[in-house]
Structure formats: C-alpha cells, structure tokens
Design an enzyme around this catalytic site. Structure first.
Site, mmCIF file in Angstrom:
data_model
loop_
_atom_site.group_PDB
_atom_site.id
_atom_site.type_symbol
_atom_site.label_atom_id
_atom_site.label_comp_id
_atom_site.label_asym_id
_atom_site.label_seq_id
_atom_site.Cartn_x
_atom_site.Cartn_y
_atom_site.Cartn_z
ATOM 1 N N PRO A 247 0.819 -1.216 0.000
ATOM 2 C CA PRO A 247 0.000 0.000 0.000
ATOM 3 C C PRO A 247 0.850 1.263 0.000
ATOM 4 O O PRO A 247 1.917 1.313 0.624
ATOM 5 C CB PRO A 247 -0.792 -0.115 1.310
ATOM 6 C CG PRO A 247 -0.750 -1.555 1.672
ATOM 7 C CD PRO A 247 0.564 -2.067 1.163
ATOM 8 N N GLU A 248 0.379 2.278 -0.715
ATOM 9 C CA GLU A 248 1.078 3.562 -0.697
ATOM 10 C C GLU A 248 0.617 4.361 0.519
ATOM 11 O O GLU A 248 -0.337 3.996 1.219
ATOM 12 C CB GLU A 248 0.833 4.301 -2.010
ATOM 13 C CG GLU A 248 1.189 3.432 -3.208
ATOM 14 C CD GLU A 248 1.801 4.168 -4.375
ATOM 15 O OE1 GLU A 248 2.165 5.355 -4.235
ATOM 16 O OE2 GLU A 248 1.940 3.548 -5.445
ATOM 17 N N LYS B 108 4.709 4.660 5.332
ATOM 18 C CA LYS B 108 4.033 3.370 5.303
ATOM 19 C C LYS B 108 3.991 2.705 6.678
ATOM 20 O O LYS B 108 3.659 1.517 6.785
ATOM 21 C CB LYS B 108 4.698 2.465 4.265
ATOM 22 C CG LYS B 108 4.618 3.047 2.856
ATOM 23 C CD LYS B 108 5.224 2.140 1.807
ATOM 24 C CE LYS B 108 5.128 2.774 0.413
ATOM 25 N NZ LYS B 108 5.640 1.888 -0.649
ATOM 26 N N ARG C 40 10.514 -3.755 -9.333
ATOM 27 C CA ARG C 40 9.254 -3.029 -9.553
ATOM 28 C C ARG C 40 9.150 -2.683 -11.033
ATOM 29 O O ARG C 40 10.141 -2.651 -11.759
ATOM 30 C CB ARG C 40 9.235 -1.727 -8.729
ATOM 31 C CG ARG C 40 9.570 -1.889 -7.269
ATOM 32 C CD ARG C 40 8.531 -2.702 -6.520
ATOM 33 N NE ARG C 40 7.277 -2.025 -6.428
ATOM 34 C CZ ARG C 40 6.982 -1.119 -5.484
ATOM 35 N NH1 ARG C 40 7.886 -0.790 -4.574
ATOM 36 N NH2 ARG C 40 5.799 -0.546 -5.442
#
Length: 272
Positions: free
Chosen positions: A2-3, A52, A259
């Site tokens: 999650p950002e 985060k 990524r």
C-alpha cells in the site's frame, strides 16, 4: 504494498472508531498474544501514519505503549463492523461494534518511545503530514547519482511514495526517470514535492489515486474510464503500450529493482 495515503486512511479510521475508548485487543492467530494481553482493556489514545508505518498509542501505563505496524507486501488491515473472526488474524482491536483486523503484516510489535524514535530516524518526510520538511529530502536528492525514479521510492527520502505516485509525478513534471538526482534542480524538486502533497492528500480523501488533469479525464476526452483494481485515472501507471493521454506515444515499461516503472518516452525528456 500500500502507498502512504492508504496508511493515513487506516490511521484516520482507527482514530475515528476507537480513540479515547477502552478496547478489546486479541491475537486470534496467537502470534501476538502476549503483547495483545498487555493492551487488552486499555484506552486507545490515537493512531498516526508516517509514510508506510502505522503507530497506535495506548494508555496502558507501561513503557511499551506504542503498537507499530508495517503491512509490507502482503499485509492487510481492515476496519469495519465487528463480525466473527475468519482466517489468520494476527491482531484484532474491537469495541464490540467496530473491529480492526490485521493479517500478514511485515511488522506488528509493541514498542516504547525510544524504539519508535529509532524507527522514525530512518523515515524520510511524508508529503501527507503537516510536519514534513521537503528540504530534508532535497539534501539527499541533490547529492545522489542514483536515478530519480529510484530515489522517489526510497522511504528515507520521501516516505509513503510508492510505485504509482512515483510514475505519475515524474510524468506530470515531464522528468526522464533515469535522470540522476544530482541533475534535478531545486525548483523542480519543490514543484514535484508540492505535487505529491496535493496528490497524496487527495488520495487520503478519495481513497483512490487520481493524477490526470481535468482535460485528460474520461469525460473530457470521450474515452472509457480506466478499469484497474487500484482504481483512479492515471497517465502512465499500468498503461504499457497504451497511447499516452497527452501525445499518443505508446507508454513504456521496464522492470527496475523488482518493480515496474512506467513512462512516456516522448513527454518525459527533461533532465533537470
């Protein structure tokens, strides 16, 4: 993973549901049972996000009064009506009406103020927080030969920024993702930072990431809305080989550091 806007939404939801009230804290799975017992029946004082990281403060009259959570790649934290537990729940907080259920986190630990200070020292400024100082991040960016696309994902530089915000802010400022940090001007960095503040705070409010300008929305362009589990209208993220919304050039994607990086090779030519 999650950002940052997701973690801030969770902090807000936990604060709204439980702050100032005694709560039941358990570990149905059993892996957090000893610490949960120390918190059970105490008052949940507040919940805050730093990038985060989620930190929940309990009035338990002990040194170890901070619950530190990092969801990592597979962790899930859901806040909703209190219903019977299903699945492997590491931590459960409930007042009998609402429950927060944590599954599969990277980190779930009960710590003291010194422990948290040591963690906080490794976290960069968070664009969503009012106390964030973009100059702290800038001093690291301007000395680095690393690609700006890598630097934006470095949580010691810009806490809470993830793959979507990274790709989108670089596009919105027409920056080539391969540009070394030391080539980014101070004015460009501040413009990108201010954009992140606006975009990420909007994400907290909306619960989704939208990055397109009004003239590039589906309504304005007469195109179908984007369909993606992440939701939101974006310029390049997960739009590989689709036409750029600005110049029609196919969006590119490359695997970078585990990524996927997305960018428009025509629009993103700036190196300063």
């Amino acid at each position: 993973m999650p950002e940052g806007h997701v973690i801030h939404r969770l902090a807000n939801a936990i604060g709204t549901a439980f702050a100032g009230e005694p709560v039941e804290v358990t570990s149905p799975q059993g892996r957090f049972a000893e610490s949960a017992a120390m918190l059970d029946g105490t008052v949940l004082a507040s919940a805050q996000a730093w990038g985060k990281h989620l930190v929940i403060d309990f009035d338990n009259h002990r040194d170890d009064h901070l619950l530190h959570i990092h969801l990592g790649l597979i962790g899930k934290l859901a806040v909703g009506p209190s219903v019977p537990v299903v699945g492997q729940v590491r931590l459960r907080i409930t007042d009998g009406v609402t429950a927060a259920n944590l599954r599969g986190p990277q980190t779930c630990e009960l710590i003291n103020d010194d422990d948290w200070a040591a963690v906080a020292a490794t976290i960069g400024p968070d664009p969503i927080r009012d106390d964030a100082d973009p100059e702290i991040a800038w001093h690291k960016v301007r000395r680095s030969s690393r690609r700006i696309s890598d630097l934006l994902l470095d949580q010691k530089i810009a806490a809470g920024v993830g793959n979507i915000y990274r790709a989108e802010v670089l596009f919105r400022h027409r920056i080539d993702p391969a540009t070394p940090g030391k080539q980014i001007s101070h004015s460009t960095w501040r413009a990108m930072w201010d954009d992140l503040v606006m975009l990420m705070r909007a994400g907290v409010e909306a619960g989704r990431i939208d990055t397109v300008q009004p003239e590039h929305t589906p309504e304005a362009m007469g195109r179908p809305p984007r369909v993606d589990r992440h939701g939101g209208e974006v310029y390049v993220y997960r739009r590989e080989n689709q036409p750029c919304l600005v110049c029609n050039t196919p969006v590119k994607m490359v695997a970078q550091g585990g990524r996927h990086l997305f960018w428009c090779p025509r629009c993103q030519r700036r190196h300063h």
